[in-house]
Design a protein around this motif. Structure first.
Motif, PDB file in Angstrom:
ATOM      1  N   GLY A 161       0.792   3.872  -3.051  1.00 17.27           N
ATOM      2  CA  GLY A 161       0.356   5.221  -2.733  1.00 17.27           C
ATOM      3  C   GLY A 161       1.348   6.295  -3.120  1.00 17.27           C
ATOM      4  O   GLY A 161       1.010   7.484  -3.149  1.00 17.27           O
ATOM      5  N   HIS A 162       2.602   5.904  -3.413  1.00 17.02           N
ATOM      6  CA  HIS A 162       3.630   6.881  -3.805  1.00 17.02           C
ATOM      7  C   HIS A 162       4.064   6.696  -5.261  1.00 17.02           C
ATOM      8  O   HIS A 162       5.189   7.054  -5.638  1.00 17.02           O
ATOM      9  CB  HIS A 162       4.838   6.779  -2.868  1.00 17.02           C
ATOM     10  CG  HIS A 162       4.587   7.392  -1.519  1.00 17.02           C
ATOM     11  ND1 HIS A 162       3.888   6.747  -0.529  1.00 17.02           N
ATOM     12  CD2 HIS A 162       4.934   8.619  -1.015  1.00 17.02           C
ATOM     13  CE1 HIS A 162       3.820   7.532   0.541  1.00 17.02           C
ATOM     14  NE2 HIS A 162       4.431   8.666   0.270  1.00 17.02           N
ATOM     15  N   ARG A 206       0.827  -1.209   0.000  1.00 14.48           N
ATOM     16  CA  ARG A 206       0.000   0.000   0.000  1.00 14.48           C
ATOM     17  C   ARG A 206       0.863   1.262   0.000  1.00 14.48           C
ATOM     18  O   ARG A 206       0.553   2.247  -0.678  1.00 14.48           O
ATOM     19  CB  ARG A 206      -0.923   0.007   1.218  1.00 14.48           C
ATOM     20  CG  ARG A 206      -2.032  -1.025   1.175  1.00 14.48           C
ATOM     21  CD  ARG A 206      -3.039  -0.806   2.304  1.00 14.48           C
ATOM     22  NE  ARG A 206      -3.999  -1.897   2.350  1.00 14.48           N
ATOM     23  CZ  ARG A 206      -3.883  -2.970   3.142  1.00 14.48           C
ATOM     24  NH1 ARG A 206      -2.845  -3.057   3.986  1.00 14.48           N
ATOM     25  NH2 ARG A 206      -4.793  -3.918   3.123  1.00 14.48           N
TER      26      ARG A 206
END
Length: 357
Positions: free
Chosen positions: A217-218, A213
């Motif tokens: 997410g980056h 995650r």
């Protein structure tokens, strides 16, 4: 226990056959009586997967380097002694090469007792040399680094050479499958930087969903190798922006199509990545020899150790983009494969010296 030992043994056998020698492998756990080896493997797998702290405690009590009395693995290893000696006699073996620490305990005991008539050359396939690799009854040691070789010499009084790691040749040349994997990534996850995550053959990792995650997410595409753990693969497939894969044969292709490896063991997958020119970042390594190996690699300057999520993201930022830091890390990793000698050459030399006595 896992696939790393088997893969190294198979590569040594391949190299021996390529040079006209007859070689074979045997799993020392299969030589133990009454299915004991199967239960040992199962118990180890369960402890590492579900309660890794228990393996950490076992490692601290039995295996960790350092002074002081510690329980030996010889009593367990001795149970396989008769069957190994039968194989040596039946196949007219000239040399035995343990690539697993329990096998090194067995051959060391047999040699010290005068019960094994041929030399034993231990190939320490880990960056750290814990105590059960280092039985002084063995004739010779082959190590990945000079630090490990020095530890072997001090602990056993036996010769130890630096040969570097053993990987199949397909990891050191351009991978044909890289273009295909690259197309898959670009089609399904356009604009994301693919990063490989390894959970080993058994699919064991520390908080892999959290790491996946974080990366997704980056702006990264976490490509997670779940090994033969179908439950892990199914659950990780539900993490948005994550590509969860089962057991893969085309590891060179995957490594050629990704930009870094996030590793948790400092084992064979990390070594293969270094050979393939893929930067390695260790994060949340499993306890025991896994953590020791990961920290040894980082100490050598061939990988990075990310202690927290911020460090992981910072390391990946540096190492996934083109530039001097990425190239330096790749060059340092590949230097490991230029040891003082080829492992098979040292094995054959020890065998020849023993035959000529």
């Amino acid at each position: 226990m896992g696939a790393g030992h088997d893969t190294v043994a198979a590569e040594l056998v391949r190299r021996a056959g390529e040079h006209g020698h007859r070689a074979s492998t045997v799993d020392v756990l299969s030589l133990l009586p009454r299915s004991l080896g199967r239960w040992l493997r199962r118990g180890y797998q369960v402890s590492v997967r579900h309660a890794p702290w228990t393996y950490g405690a076992i490692y601290h009590a039995f295996l960790r380097p350092g002074r002081g009395p510690r329980p030996s693995g010889v009593p367990l290893a001795r149970l396989a002694g008769d069957r190994l000696r039968e194989l040596v006699e039946r196949d007219r073996v000239d040399v035995v090469v343990p690539v697993f620490h329990l096998a090194a305990q067995l051959t060391g005991h047999l040699r010290a007792s005068g019960l094994l008539p041929v030399p034993s050359v231990v190939y320490v396939i880990e960056f750290g040399t814990h105590r059960h690799w280092l039985h002084p009854g063995n004739d010779h040691f082959l190590c990945l680094t000079e630090q490990a070789a020095q530890e072997a010499r001090r602990a056993t009084g036996r010769p130890a050479d630096v040969t570097g790691p053993v990987v199949a040749p397909r990891f050191t040349v351009p991978a044909p499958g890289a273009a295909r994997w690259g197309q898959v990534f670009a089609r399904k996850y356009p604009g994301r930087t693919p990063v490989l995550m390894s959970a080993g053959a058994w699919g064991i990792a520390s908080r892999p969903h959290t790491t996946a995650r974080l990366l997704a997410g980056h702006g990264y595409l976490p490509v997670v190798l779940c090994g033969r753990n179908d439950r892990l693969r199914t659950s990780l497939a539900r993490v948005p922006g994550t590509l969860a894969l089962g057991w893969q044969e085309d590891m060179p292709g995957l490594m050629g199509a990704t930009r870094a490896l996030v590793d948790n063991a400092g084992g064979l997958t990390a070594v293969q990545a270094l050979a393939a020119g893929l930067p390695v970042v260790s994060h949340r390594p499993l306890p025991g020899h896994f953590a020791q190996g990961a920290r040894r690699m980082a100490g050598l300057g061939v990988s990075d150790m990310a202690e927290d999520e911020a460090e992981l993201l910072a390391d990946l930022t540096r190492l996934t983009r083109p530039g001097a830091e990425r190239e330096l890390r790749i060059a340092r990793g590949r230097e490991l494969f230029h040891g003082e000698s080829e492992p098979l050459d040292r094995v054959l030399a020890v065998a020849a010296a023993d035959t000529g006595k």
